[in-house]
Design an enzyme around this catalytic site. Sequence first.
Site, mmCIF file in Angstrom:
data_model
loop_
_atom_site.group_PDB
_atom_site.id
_atom_site.type_symbol
_atom_site.label_atom_id
_atom_site.label_comp_id
_atom_site.label_asym_id
_atom_site.label_seq_id
_atom_site.Cartn_x
_atom_site.Cartn_y
_atom_site.Cartn_z
ATOM 1 C CG ASP A 10 -0.378 0.289 2.527
ATOM 2 O OD1 ASP A 10 0.858 0.440 2.609
ATOM 3 O OD2 ASP A 10 -1.139 0.406 3.511
ATOM 4 C CB CYS A 67 1.113 -2.077 4.810
ATOM 5 S SG CYS A 67 1.114 -3.032 6.333
ATOM 6 C CB THR A 69 2.551 -1.628 10.923
ATOM 7 O OG1 THR A 69 1.376 -2.213 10.334
ATOM 8 C CG2 THR A 69 2.214 -0.272 11.513
ATOM 9 N N GLY A 70 3.428 -3.409 8.324
ATOM 10 C CA GLY A 70 3.494 -4.829 7.956
ATOM 11 C C GLY A 70 2.350 -5.622 8.569
ATOM 12 N NE ARG A 134 10.598 -30.071 16.661
ATOM 13 C CZ ARG A 134 11.783 -29.678 16.189
ATOM 14 N NH1 ARG A 134 12.434 -30.448 15.319
ATOM 15 N NH2 ARG A 134 12.322 -28.538 16.589
ATOM 16 C CG HIS A 135 8.896 -27.844 12.423
ATOM 17 N ND1 HIS A 135 8.698 -27.286 13.656
ATOM 18 C CD2 HIS A 135 10.226 -28.144 12.338
ATOM 19 C CE1 HIS A 135 9.850 -27.230 14.296
ATOM 20 N NE2 HIS A 135 10.795 -27.737 13.519
#
Length: 148
Positions: A10, A67, A69-70, A134-135
Site C-alpha cells: 500500500d 504496508c 507496519t506490515g 515434526r513441523h
Amino acid sequence: MAKPIALAADHGGFELKEAVKAHLDEQGIEYIDFGTNSTASVDYPDMALPACDAVVSGQCEKALLFCGTGVGMSMAANKVKGIRACCCSDSFSCEYTRRHNDANALCLGGRVVGAGLAIQLVDIFLHTEYEGGRHARRVAKLAEIENR
Ligand code: RB5
C-alpha cells in the site's frame, strides 16, 4: 527461484517495495509487482489479495508484502486460504518462520524497518528452507483450522 516472487504494497509500504525490487533486480530474482505504484492512498487488503492469490494458485513462489507496519498486510494475507504470512522486523523470527512454519508471505513495515534491514530479511526469507519433520504436523493443523 523456480517461480517469480509476488510483490504488493500500500502507500505506506510503496517506497520499501521499490527498494526491495532494486535488490531483487540486482540478484536476478524474478518478481511480479501487483502494485501499488505510487504513494497515493490505497487499502492494504485490496493490495494483498492478488499477490496472495498468485501464491496460492502456484503462479508465484512466495509473496513479499509491504504496508506502514506490515501488520495490516499480514492480517489480510492470513485470511487467504493457503497463505502463512509473518510480519517480521528481526532476523531470528524471519529465519524460523521459514524453517518451522513454512511461511509463504513476508510482511514488512515501511515505517518500521529501513531498506538495509528489509533487504537482509528478504534474503533470509527467500533462501531459508522449511525443515518439515515434526513441523509438518503443526503446519497441517493450520490448514485444518482453515477447513473448519
Ligand atoms: C496506512 O496508513 C497504514 O494503516 C497501513 O499502511 C498499515 O500500516 C496497516 O496496517
